[in-house]
Structure formats: C-alpha cells, structure tokens
Enzyme design. Structure first.
Site, PDB file in Angstrom:
ATOM      1  N   GLY A 109      56.369 -66.213 -70.972  1.00 22.05           N
ATOM      2  CA  GLY A 109      56.925 -64.897 -71.272  1.00 22.05           C
ATOM      3  C   GLY A 109      56.385 -63.800 -70.366  1.00 22.05           C
ATOM      4  N   GLU A 132      56.456 -73.487 -70.324  1.00 24.07           N
ATOM      5  CA  GLU A 132      56.829 -73.712 -71.728  1.00 24.07           C
ATOM      6  C   GLU A 132      57.089 -75.173 -72.044  1.00 24.07           C
ATOM      7  OE1 GLU A 132      57.952 -71.217 -69.846  1.00 24.07           O
ATOM      8  OE2 GLU A 132      58.186 -69.378 -71.021  1.00 24.07           O
TER       9      GLU A 132
END
Ligand code: HXC
Length: 258
Positions: A109, A132
């Site tokens: 992020g 991720e």
C-alpha cells in the site's frame, strides 16, 4: 504533534504531510489513512497552498497496509466497511498536484500510495515493491491498475507475481518514478520542486493535472478533445493573460491563481 500519526506543515505555498509511525515503518492503518485524507482535503481547499508533498521517514515512505490490523478482518468486515475505498481513495479527489517524496521502503500500500501521487521523487536508496502475494493477498489500492499503466505489463507482472523489489535506479528506468536524487538531498529537492510548481497558476495546474489523468481514463480522441477544451478555457482566465503578457514584457508573471 510528534505522537500524531501524520504531521502537517507548510512552507510558503507547499503543504507537507509527513507519515509518522516510524516504529512500524509507517504501516498504513485507518487512523493514518483518515488523517492523511483529512490533511489532503484541507490543503486542497486552502487557497494559499499550491502543491502538496507526502513524505515518510528516512527508512520507510510506508511498508504497506497495516498487516497486524488486517490479520483480524473477515470478508464481511472489509466488504461492509468498504476497505480502501472508504479512505485510501481520498487522494483521487485532490485537484492540486501531489508529490511523493520517497526515502527507503515503499511497499504494498505504500507503493500504491506513491503511485497515486502525481510526481514521485525518490532517494537513491528507495525501494519499491508489491509483496502482497507473499501474504496471500494482492495489491488492492490501485496497484494492479496503476503499475502496468506506469511501467507496462511485463515489469508490472514481474513485480506483482514475484514480489521483487526495485531499487530507485530500476524504478527510474522503468518509469515508476519521476526523478531520483541523493538521499541526503531528497527533502530539499522535493520541496524545491514543489515550490517551483506551486509558483505557477493554481488554476492552470489543476486543469493540466486533469488533462494528464484523462489520458488514462479515455480513448485518445476524447482525451485530445478534453485537452483542447481545457486549453480554450485558459483564455478565459486572468492568469493565462498575465502569463503571456509577462512574457512579452520580459518580467515575472504575478499570478492570481485564478
Ligand atoms: C504492520 C509492519 C509492516 C506492515 C513492517 N511492520 N511492515 N507492521 N504492517 N506492513 C513492522 C514490523 O512488524 C516491525 O514491528 C517493525 O515494523 C519493523 O519491521 P521489521 O520487519 O522488524 O524490519 P526489517 O527486518 O527491516 O524488515 C522490513 C520489511 C518487513 C522487509 C519491510 O517489515 C516486511 O516485510 N514488512 C511487510 C511488508 C509488506 O508485506 N507490505 C505489504 C502489506 S499488505 P515490531 O513490532 O515487530 O518491531 C498491503 C496490502 C495492500 O499493503 C492492500 C491494499 C492497500
């Protein structure tokens, strides 16, 4: 202010937002994203601010969404509360230029937040990655869409599927970042760039940002038409006339930012 998850400051026409959870490498939880969204919205509405800079610490711009928090969430939690959309996307509403000043890690992020900015200035030691997949997740704050648009499918797939980190020089070569500068002078360079951009007409900058972003939202002919109309609209503004007049008179323009 030092215990706040973000710190805001201003230098003339530049609004500065510093992510401030250094102990967890600026992991992005709701408190951070709500505060970031509020600060972005406030600077965007402030006529005395022309450009916004987002920075982290020297070790990490941000190491991603906060895994410690996400680990407890169910599908129902994220779906009903509209995770990401509810606060991460505030940055998309910002009409003024936003510059990411990236030192250290920009992961998950954190990388996606940088990609949501208009210009990325990276320190030579910066590292970019979308890891991720290592968590059984996927980049969900626009990474799977913005990264291929920035660096193409081949490099984006490699980064996403292998979780490989790019150093700043690679990121520069691939077009993920706008400029690479020495770590020691990153803040100075990012703020100098911001000050320089902020000296231009705020209304022209907004229109220009909207035009460039349109390139990613529309077919070429529509984008060109949008650009043409925005150019025509500039002739209705005091700043365009001031800018051209100042050039003819060999002086610096004095913009009203209208
Ligand atoms: C929560 C984090 C964190 C994160 C680091 N920390 N990243 N906490 N969420 N994303 C915490 C660590 O738990 C640790 O806390 C402290 O920060 C320092 O990190 P270390 O791991 O001790 O440092 P180091 O050994 O130098 O390793 C750095 C690192 C590693 C390689 C960046 O921390 C790491 O792999 N972090 C996770 C990166 C990641 O997977 N990001 C994507 C997240 S998912 P303690 O308390 O132990 O000292 C994501 C999803 C996006 O972003 C989906 C939509 C937004």
């Amino acid at each position: 202010m030092q215990d706040h998850v973000i710190i805001t400051a201003r230098e003339n026409r530049v609004g500065i937002i510093t992510l401030n959870r250094p102990k967890v490498l600026n992991a992005l939880n709701d408190e951070v994203m709500n505060a970031l969204g509020a600060a972005l919205t406030a600077f965007d509405a402030d006529d005395s601010i022309g450009v916004i800079v987002i920075e982290g610490s020297s070790r990490a711009f941000a190491a991603g969404a906060d895994i410690a928090v996400m680990a407890n969430w169910s599908y129902s939690d994220v779906y009903s509360s509209n995770f990401i959309t509810r606060n991460w996307e505030t940055i998309r509403q910002v009409r003024k230029p936003v510059i990411a000043s990236v030192a250290g890690l920009a992961l998950g992020g954190g990388c996606e937040l940088a990609l949501s900015c208009d210009i990325i200035v990276a320190g030579r030691g910066a590292k970019f990655g979308l890891p991720e997949i290592k968590l059984g997740l996927l980049p969900g704050a626009g990474g799977t869409q913005r990264l291929p648009r920035a660096i193409g499918k081949a490099k984006a797939m490699d980064m996403c599927l292998s979780a490989r980190m790019l150093d700043a020089e690679e990121a520069d070569r691939y077009g993920l970042v706008s400029r690479v500068v020495d770590d020691a002078s990153l803040r100075e360079e990012a703020l100098a760039l911001a000050a320089s951009v902020a000296s231009f007409s705020a209304s022209a900058l907004m229109a220009l940002k909207e035009c460039v972003n349109r390139a990613f939202e529309s077919p070429l002919a529509e984008g060109i038409l949008f650009e043409r109309r925005e150019l025509h609209a500039r002739f209705a503004t005091p700043d365009a006339h001031e800018g051209m007049r100042a050039f003819m008179e060999k002086r610096r323009p004095v913009f009203e930012h209208r």
